[in-house]
Design a protein around this motif. Structure first.
Motif, PDB file in Angstrom:
ATOM      1  N   TRP A 158      38.539  37.841  44.358  1.00  0.00           N
ATOM      2  CA  TRP A 158      38.424  36.408  44.074  1.00  0.00           C
ATOM      3  C   TRP A 158      39.706  35.941  43.384  1.00  0.00           C
ATOM      4  CZ3 TRP A 158      34.020  33.026  44.433  1.00  0.00           C
ATOM      5  CH2 TRP A 158      32.884  33.612  45.003  1.00  0.00           C
ATOM      6  N   GLN A 159      40.189  34.777  43.770  1.00  0.00           N
ATOM      7  CA  GLN A 159      41.314  34.131  43.118  1.00  0.00           C
ATOM      8  C   GLN A 159      40.805  32.918  42.341  1.00  0.00           C
ATOM      9  OE1 GLN A 159      44.365  35.445  43.475  1.00  0.00           O
ATOM     10  NE2 GLN A 159      43.923  36.868  45.175  1.00  0.00           N
ATOM     11  N   TYR A 160      41.440  32.625  41.223  1.00  0.00           N
ATOM     12  CA  TYR A 160      41.068  31.409  40.505  1.00  0.00           C
ATOM     13  C   TYR A 160      42.316  30.746  39.913  1.00  0.00           C
ATOM     14  CZ  TYR A 160      41.361  34.205  36.179  1.00  0.00           C
ATOM     15  OH  TYR A 160      41.788  35.005  35.151  1.00  0.00           O
ATOM     16  N   VAL A 161      42.254  29.446  39.832  1.00  0.00           N
ATOM     17  CA  VAL A 161      43.304  28.625  39.232  1.00  0.00           C
ATOM     18  C   VAL A 161      42.637  27.705  38.224  1.00  0.00           C
ATOM     19  CG1 VAL A 161      45.100  26.906  39.629  1.00  0.00           C
ATOM     20  CG2 VAL A 161      44.693  28.693  41.334  1.00  0.00           C
ATOM     21  N   TYR A 162      43.207  27.629  37.025  1.00  0.00           N
ATOM     22  CA  TYR A 162      42.629  26.717  36.030  1.00  0.00           C
ATOM     23  C   TYR A 162      43.678  25.711  35.563  1.00  0.00           C
ATOM     24  CZ  TYR A 162      44.858  29.604  32.368  1.00  0.00           C
ATOM     25  OH  TYR A 162      45.770  30.277  31.574  1.00  0.00           O
ATOM     26  N   ARG A 163      43.199  24.554  35.206  1.00  0.00           N
ATOM     27  CA  ARG A 163      44.077  23.503  34.707  1.00  0.00           C
ATOM     28  C   ARG A 163      43.355  22.708  33.631  1.00  0.00           C
ATOM     29  NH1 ARG A 163      42.929  18.412  36.895  1.00  0.00           N
ATOM     30  NH2 ARG A 163      41.342  18.431  38.552  1.00  0.00           N
ATOM     31  N   TRP A 164      44.143  22.010  32.829  1.00  0.00           N
ATOM     32  CA  TRP A 164      43.597  21.186  31.756  1.00  0.00           C
ATOM     33  C   TRP A 164      43.649  19.716  32.182  1.00  0.00           C
ATOM     34  CZ3 TRP A 164      41.438  23.968  27.958  1.00  0.00           C
ATOM     35  CH2 TRP A 164      41.852  25.287  27.811  1.00  0.00           C
ATOM     36  N   SER A 165      42.630  18.975  31.825  1.00  0.00           N
ATOM     37  CA  SER A 165      42.528  17.587  32.264  1.00  0.00           C
ATOM     38  C   SER A 165      43.594  16.695  31.660  1.00  0.00           C
ATOM     39  CB  SER A 165      41.136  17.026  31.922  1.00  0.00           C
ATOM     40  OG  SER A 165      40.890  17.111  30.523  1.00  0.00           O
ATOM     41  N   ASP A 166      44.215  17.131  30.546  1.00  0.00           N
ATOM     42  CA  ASP A 166      45.253  16.307  29.915  1.00  0.00           C
ATOM     43  C   ASP A 166      46.658  16.699  30.342  1.00  0.00           C
ATOM     44  OD1 ASP A 166      45.507  18.736  28.656  1.00  0.00           O
ATOM     45  OD2 ASP A 166      45.584  17.907  26.621  1.00  0.00           O
ATOM     46  N   GLY A 167      46.773  17.595  31.306  1.00  0.00           N
ATOM     47  CA  GLY A 167      48.089  17.990  31.802  1.00  0.00           C
ATOM     48  C   GLY A 167      48.698  19.188  31.116  1.00  0.00           C
ATOM     49  N   THR A 168      48.045  19.731  30.085  1.00  0.00           N
ATOM     50  CA  THR A 168      48.538  20.961  29.463  1.00  0.00           C
ATOM     51  C   THR A 168      48.636  22.042  30.536  1.00  0.00           C
ATOM     52  OG1 THR A 168      47.562  20.400  27.319  1.00  0.00           O
ATOM     53  CG2 THR A 168      48.017  22.732  27.726  1.00  0.00           C
ATOM     54  N   PRO A 169      49.724  22.823  30.566  1.00  0.00           N
ATOM     55  CA  PRO A 169      49.893  23.827  31.624  1.00  0.00           C
ATOM     56  C   PRO A 169      48.724  24.792  31.703  1.00  0.00           C
ATOM     57  CG  PRO A 169      51.944  23.532  30.433  1.00  0.00           C
ATOM     58  CD  PRO A 169      50.909  22.748  29.673  1.00  0.00           C
ATOM     59  N   GLY A 170      48.291  25.077  32.914  1.00  0.00           N
ATOM     60  CA  GLY A 170      47.177  25.991  33.145  1.00  0.00           C
ATOM     61  C   GLY A 170      47.657  27.356  33.584  1.00  0.00           C
ATOM     62  N   GLY A 171      46.937  27.964  34.515  1.00  0.00           N
ATOM     63  CA  GLY A 171      47.312  29.294  34.966  1.00  0.00           C
ATOM     64  C   GLY A 171      46.436  29.741  36.113  1.00  0.00           C
ATOM     65  N   LYS A 172      46.554  31.019  36.453  1.00  0.00           N
ATOM     66  CA  LYS A 172      45.786  31.548  37.569  1.00  0.00           C
ATOM     67  C   LYS A 172      45.507  33.023  37.333  1.00  0.00           C
ATOM     68  CE  LYS A 172      49.922  32.441  40.348  1.00  0.00           C
ATOM     69  NZ  LYS A 172      50.617  32.175  41.632  1.00  0.00           N
ATOM     70  N   GLY A 173      44.640  33.583  38.159  1.00  0.00           N
ATOM     71  CA  GLY A 173      44.311  34.988  38.031  1.00  0.00           C
ATOM     72  C   GLY A 173      43.433  35.424  39.183  1.00  0.00           C
ATOM     73  N   SER A 174      42.970  36.654  39.102  1.00  0.00           N
ATOM     74  CA  SER A 174      42.098  37.186  40.139  1.00  0.00           C
ATOM     75  C   SER A 174      41.204  38.255  39.536  1.00  0.00           C
ATOM     76  CB  SER A 174      42.910  37.758  41.300  1.00  0.00           C
ATOM     77  OG  SER A 174      43.657  38.883  40.867  1.00  0.00           O
ATOM     78  N   PHE A 175      40.142  38.577  40.241  1.00  0.00           N
ATOM     79  CA  PHE A 175      39.284  39.691  39.853  1.00  0.00           C
ATOM     80  C   PHE A 175      38.618  40.223  41.110  1.00  0.00           C
ATOM     81  CE2 PHE A 175      36.669  35.887  39.509  1.00  0.00           C
ATOM     82  CZ  PHE A 175      35.477  36.251  40.128  1.00  0.00           C
ATOM     83  N   THR A 176      38.131  41.436  41.005  1.00  0.00           N
ATOM     84  CA  THR A 176      37.477  42.086  42.137  1.00  0.00           C
ATOM     85  C   THR A 176      35.971  42.104  41.927  1.00  0.00           C
ATOM     86  OG1 THR A 176      39.396  43.499  42.524  1.00  0.00           O
ATOM     87  CG2 THR A 176      37.299  44.204  43.489  1.00  0.00           C
ATOM     88  N   CYS A 177      35.254  41.743  42.967  1.00  0.00           N
ATOM     89  CA  CYS A 177      33.802  41.817  42.951  1.00  0.00           C
ATOM     90  C   CYS A 177      33.369  42.973  43.846  1.00  0.00           C
ATOM     91  CB  CYS A 177      33.186  40.505  43.432  1.00  0.00           C
ATOM     92  SG  CYS A 177      31.385  40.547  43.598  1.00  0.00           S
ATOM     93  N   SER A 178      32.517  43.851  43.316  1.00  0.00           N
ATOM     94  CA  SER A 178      32.100  45.015  44.090  1.00  0.00           C
ATOM     95  C   SER A 178      30.585  45.156  44.088  1.00  0.00           C
ATOM     96  CB  SER A 178      32.727  46.289  43.509  1.00  0.00           C
ATOM     97  OG  SER A 178      32.141  46.602  42.259  1.00  0.00           O
ATOM     98  N   GLY A 179      30.086  45.966  44.991  1.00  0.00           N
ATOM     99  CA  GLY A 179      28.661  46.234  45.046  1.00  0.00           C
ATOM    100  C   GLY A 179      28.202  47.171  43.952  1.00  0.00           C
ATOM    101  N   GLN A 180      29.129  47.898  43.357  1.00  0.00           N
ATOM    102  CA  GLN A 180      28.776  48.812  42.284  1.00  0.00           C
ATOM    103  C   GLN A 180      28.354  48.025  41.052  1.00  0.00           C
ATOM    104  OE1 GLN A 180      31.850  51.611  41.338  1.00  0.00           O
ATOM    105  NE2 GLN A 180      30.609  52.745  39.851  1.00  0.00           N
ATOM    106  N   GLY A 181      27.182  48.315  40.541  1.00  0.00           N
ATOM    107  CA  GLY A 181      26.670  47.589  39.385  1.00  0.00           C
ATOM    108  C   GLY A 181      26.186  46.195  39.708  1.00  0.00           C
ATOM    109  N   ALA A 182      25.895  45.931  40.973  1.00  0.00           N
ATOM    110  CA  ALA A 182      25.478  44.592  41.389  1.00  0.00           C
ATOM    111  C   ALA A 182      24.126  44.230  40.807  1.00  0.00           C
ATOM    112  CB  ALA A 182      25.425  44.509  42.916  1.00  0.00           C
ATOM    113  N   GLY A 183      23.923  42.945  40.580  1.00  0.00           N
ATOM    114  CA  GLY A 183      22.632  42.438  40.150  1.00  0.00           C
ATOM    115  C   GLY A 183      21.793  42.014  41.333  1.00  0.00           C
TER     116      GLY A 183
END
Length: 553
Positions: free
Chosen positions: A100-125
């Motif tokens: 999964w990729q994600y991008v975040y931003r602030w509503s007032d224009g403050t610089p945001g950022g991005k990141g990623s994480f892995t989703c797996s079946g191990q430990g799934a709910g």
């Protein structure tokens, strides 16, 4: 020699760096579990709750885009307020395996950022409870995996102020060990009644457990309470135990902060904030406004449900609790299941039928009346609660057991309660949770086990519906049928009532009577119905107990 020493030193540090790098794992989250990331914003804000928003866009491995939002959390450890703190958090519940990729931003224009994480079946709910797509009488994880709710009403309003490990050991773990997969609770959301904690447990660490003070929402937001609620919710989430909020967001029903004291803007903020914090927990098993409301008020429960529907991208269940299900609003799209009581079934005024609230048939009829094509959950069945109701209605453990079966044969789920006191709450002893030999309601807990065993192991409950119309020659309002006509039938007959059951043509090789008190089974003979549907007479093995009949192909 010096060069050799330097070379060895370089090799040593290289090995250490390689080892450190290999031990650093990428963020991985089980499917339907909680991904969380801390984000800092040190800009000066007069009110960090309302002056800026943290907006997050997620991209699933399939390319699907999900827009959500983060929340302000003080110092991230349960401390801070609207002016003091710089920690925001991103939470999400992934439902696809992969990156999964994600991008975040602030509503007032403050610089945001991005990141990623892995989703797996191990430990799934298990996922989110929804209506079962093929038979919406019942609940199913993600709408596809049917689940029989074995639910208990845990009433410790102030228990989140006590030592968490003690609550786990003496309350949650005993429930989990006995197969309970669903709890109705009072601490989510926390607005009132904090003196109701476990008196045989440790003294509370705090009784300052109101989320906010009336009329001062963001100025008095109690971040320590959010932390405590999430600790409890998180433990239960890891064990796939659903949590239904009983008291909801309107504290005025219990002398807490009133929903109608909030401005429209504050209502919108509160719902968005609670969704950001709580919706990523898959086990949130029902947004509920509060107990006993009419269902159609724009500024109260209906408006609340609309806001939740707007913001909750995971689409958790939504309801209001209707005291009088004879006339309800569960057909509205804002509601996705019915939470009911068993009042106003036989008379237009409560006092005229109060003597009937202990009876199984009022529970059965309430469940039937509450069904609008969405699952029905008996949230407050008067015979099903030892706490509060038994002393007021004169209900017995026989009434409790029969009312539980009355709900099940109406194609409905229910919660029950076997501890005694409303205000003097104990985990152990004769008036505590019904899991020890001192407690007389241990026999009720065992009867619930029998019921759960029948529904989970003896029949395919998720294919069945209420079918009282198949019954004849029986005492009215006393015998109930759940069936998948032509395939499987379940009939509850208290006190050995005789009855006739209409069976479709076919050979039924599984015929069995089960004592609903003990679980003892008595097998019957194989039956064949030829030609056309046939009404068959049945006589239970005795009149000394309550029986359930199972007839299956």
């Amino acid at each position: 020699m010096k060069n050799l020493f330097l070379s060895l030193l370089v090799i040593f540090f290289s090995i250490q760096l390689c080892a450190a790098g290999s031990s650093k794992k990428a963020v991985s989250v089980g499917k339907y579990r909680v991904f969380e990331q801390v984000v800092e914003n040190r800009q000066p804000y007069a009110n960090r709750f309302t002056d800026v928003e943290l907006l997050v866009q997620y991209q699933a491995p399939s390319g699907r885009i999900v827009n959500f939002f983060g929340f302000y959390d003080g110092n991230g450890q349960g401390e801070g307020d609207a002016r003091n703190g710089h920690i925001w958090k991103i939470r999400f519940m992934p439902d696809e395996a992969g990156t999964w990729q994600y991008v975040y931003r602030w509503s007032d224009g403050t610089p945001g950022g991005k990141g990623s994480f892995t989703c797996s079946g191990q430990g799934a709910g298990k996922g989110i409870l929804k209506a079962y797509a093929h038979n919406p009488h019942w609940f199913a994880y993600n709408g596809t995996e049917p689940v029989w709710l074995k639910s208990y009403y845990e009433t410790g309003h102030g228990s989140i102020g006590q030592d968490f490990d003690w609550i786990v050991a003496h309350v949650y773990q005993p429930l989990a060990d006995r197969g309970y997969n669903h709890l109705q609770v009072n601490w989510l959301l926390s607005l009132c009644c904090f003196g109701q904690y476990y008196l045989d447990g440790p003294e509370p660490e705090t009784l300052d457990l109101a989320l906010y003070q009336e009329g001062k929402l963001t100025e008095t937001m109690n971040l320590d309470v959010w932390k405590r609620m999430e600790q409890h919710l998180g433990w239960l989430n890891k064990r796939d135990m659903g949590v239904h909020m009983f008291l909801g967001v309107d504290g005025s029903q219990n002398e807490g902060p009133a929903w109608n004291k909030l401005t429209p803007e504050e209502k919108r903020f509160l719902v968005k904030y609670m969704v950001a914090r709580l919706a990523p927990f898959a086990n949130l098993a029902g947004w509920n406004f509060v107990w006993e409301v009419p269902g159609d008020r724009e500024n109260h429960e209906l408006g609340f449900a609309r806001l939740v529907k707007e913001f909750d991208v995971f689409d958790h269940l939504r309801t209001y609790e209707d005291e009088f299900p004879r006339e309800n609003f569960y057909h509205l799209p804002e509601y996705s299941f019915a939470a009911i009581e068993n009042h106003q079934i036989a008379a237009p005024e409560k006092n005229l039928e109060r003597n009937l609230w202990r009876d199984a048939w009022t529970h059965h009829m309430a469940c039937l009346l509450g069904y609008t094509g969405k699952p029905v959950f008996m949230s407050e069945g008067n015979a099903l609660w030892r706490r509060f109701w038994h002393e007021r209605t004169g209900a017995t453990q026989d009434d409790l057991r029969r009312s539980a079966w009355a709900c099940a044969t109406a194609g409905a789920s229910f919660t029950w309660n076997g501890h005694e006191k409303e205000y003097e709450l104990y985990a152990g002893g004769p008036s505590g949770l019904p899991f020890n030999q001192e407690n007389p309601f241990l026999q009720s807990e065992q009867a619930i086990d029998v019921l759960a065993g029948v529904m989970q192991e003896e029949v395919d409950f998720y294919r069945m519906k209420a079918n009282d119309n198949l019954l004849t020659n029986h005492q009215p309002l006393q015998v109930y049928a759940l069936a998948e006509p032509g395939e499987q039938y379940l009939v509850f007959s208290p006190g050995g009532n005789t009855f006739a059951l209409t069976l479709q043509p076919g050979t039924y090789s599984r015929v069995c009577w089960i004592d609903t008190k003990t679980g003892e089974k008595q097998s019957g003979n194989e039956m064949t119905v030829s030609g056309s549907a046939e009404s068959v007479d049945f006589v239970p093995p005795s009149a000394s107990t309550d029986w359930v009949l199972i007839v299956r192909k």
